[in-house]
Design a protein around this motif. Sequence first.
Motif, PDB file in Angstrom:
ATOM      1  N   GLN A 143      32.449  28.267 -40.583  1.00  8.08           N
ATOM      2  CA  GLN A 143      31.426  28.437 -39.559  1.00  8.08           C
ATOM      3  C   GLN A 143      31.208  29.924 -39.260  1.00  8.08           C
ATOM      4  N   GLY A 144      32.312  30.634 -39.057  1.00  9.70           N
ATOM      5  CA  GLY A 144      32.206  32.060 -38.742  1.00  9.70           C
ATOM      6  C   GLY A 144      31.550  32.829 -39.860  1.00  9.70           C
ATOM      7  N   LEU A 145      32.001  32.590 -41.095  1.00  5.97           N
ATOM      8  CA  LEU A 145      31.448  33.315 -42.238  1.00  5.97           C
ATOM      9  C   LEU A 145      29.992  32.936 -42.462  1.00  5.97           C
ATOM     10  N   ALA A 146      29.674  31.653 -42.250  1.00  7.48           N
ATOM     11  CA  ALA A 146      28.288  31.226 -42.448  1.00  7.48           C
ATOM     12  C   ALA A 146      27.375  32.031 -41.538  1.00  7.48           C
ATOM     13  N   MET A 147      27.782  32.184 -40.293  1.00  7.18           N
ATOM     14  CA  MET A 147      26.940  32.919 -39.356  1.00  7.18           C
ATOM     15  C   MET A 147      26.942  34.407 -39.670  1.00  7.18           C
ATOM     16  N   SER A 148      28.134  34.972 -39.900  1.00  3.53           N
ATOM     17  CA  SER A 148      28.196  36.424 -40.072  1.00  3.53           C
ATOM     18  C   SER A 148      27.493  36.842 -41.359  1.00  3.53           C
ATOM     19  N   LEU A 209      35.784  37.137 -38.729  1.00  3.14           N
ATOM     20  CA  LEU A 209      37.224  37.025 -38.464  1.00  3.14           C
ATOM     21  C   LEU A 209      37.538  37.241 -36.996  1.00  3.14           C
ATOM     22  N   ARG A 210      36.768  38.119 -36.338  1.00  5.11           N
ATOM     23  CA  ARG A 210      37.021  38.362 -34.912  1.00  5.11           C
ATOM     24  C   ARG A 210      36.852  37.066 -34.130  1.00  5.11           C
ATOM     25  N   LEU A 211      35.724  36.397 -34.384  1.00  2.00           N
ATOM     26  CA  LEU A 211      35.438  35.166 -33.659  1.00  2.00           C
ATOM     27  C   LEU A 211      36.420  34.056 -34.045  1.00  2.00           C
ATOM     28  N   VAL A 212      36.550  33.823 -35.362  1.00  4.08           N
ATOM     29  CA  VAL A 212      37.382  32.713 -35.811  1.00  4.08           C
ATOM     30  C   VAL A 212      38.835  32.946 -35.432  1.00  4.08           C
TER      31      VAL A 212
END
Lengths: 283, 156
Positions: A143-148, A209-212
């Motif tokens: 999810q995080g990588l998809a958005m970033s 990575l910050r968010l996840v």
Amino acid sequence: MSAEHHAPANATEYISHHLMNLRANPALEATDPNNIHLDTFWISLILGFVFLAVFGLAARRASVDKPSKFQLFIELIIELVDSNVKDIFHGKSKLVAPLALTVFVWVVLMNAMDFLPVDLLPKVVALFGIEYLKVVPTADINQGLAMSLSVVLLSVLLGIQAKGLVGFVVEFFTAPFHAEGAVMKIILIPINGAMQLIEYGSRGLSLALRLVGNMFAGELVFMLIALLGMGWTGVNPGSILGALGQLVAGSAWAIFHILIVILQAYIFMMLTIVYCGLAVEEH
Amino acid sequence: MNINASLFLQALVFAVLVLVTWKFIWPPLMATLDERAKRIADGLSAADRAKHDLELAEKRAAEELRKAKSQASEIIAQAEKRASAIVEEAKDAARVEGDRLIAGAKAEVDQQVHQAKEELRQHVSALALAGAEKILRKEVDAARHADLLATLKAEL
């Protein structure tokens, strides 16, 4: 998979069970590129629709003269996003503000799934025979990588839109290190290119990575706190102390987590705007 | 950290959400906010304008009032002047008329005095003549001495 239905034997099993996503194809490994995390997909999709429904309702009922309290609350969020976009992003694109709004509200909603008791949704779906459920989509690196990565890709497209393809490519190989002579410029091309690649890559990675990382750690702490009360063996001092510990620590962590949930979403939104703003700015 | 096809699926979900927000949610909400901001600005400027207009109107009213006052006092002054002039005129007319009447009366009196004198003279001369006639009856021939008699009459 009958082993999954009985109560976890120990803390390790409990936690590793909770950290397992619901896979579309349980036979394949989670790291298999063909696998899909259904829990992340459905929960994020439902929360996305909640966001669209709430804001769509506000947009449909928007009144200039007599805004309801609900509309004012929505407008508060809109104004927060809009003022930040106006301050940071100076390009022409009208996409950045809606993008930032979507990022902020969607991430807040997904992060807020952490506030549900860690075992509530997994137990509910277990009644329907679903073994695994990870309720916080933002604790899933996909999810995080998809958005970033989407944001970084979009910032590249915005850069091309603002400077033209040639202008973007020229800048890609002449910044951040500038030179006067033609020879020095040619020498700096690979260095600049590498620097830019690293810059774009690190933007995508750090954003995700910050968010996840934050959400993953938060979820993990909730699980550890939940373990305190799971040592219940009847009315005895140890069990009561554990239950009290879970109550106190769980409340404290949940309250502190409110800050993290909002803050991480806000940071994600701000960095989204910043990256888009950097892309259209001349170096 | 299990990276798999979810990455693309979630990116797709993200893209759909952003597109829907971009097309259907952001524009109407932003339009509402802009419209409200515009109305507030319009209202404020209208209030400013009204205040300015009020000031102007007050100034104009004061000006009119001042003008009217000065006009009124002017009219009053004129009226007073006119009144005194009329009184003066009337006085003059009365005086002239009085003088005229007095003069008329005087003339009449003079005339009457003159007339009385004349009458008296006639009577005296007639009496004198009658006396003289009686005295001179025998010696004076009326026809012969007519000239003399007439001269005497005139001298009397």
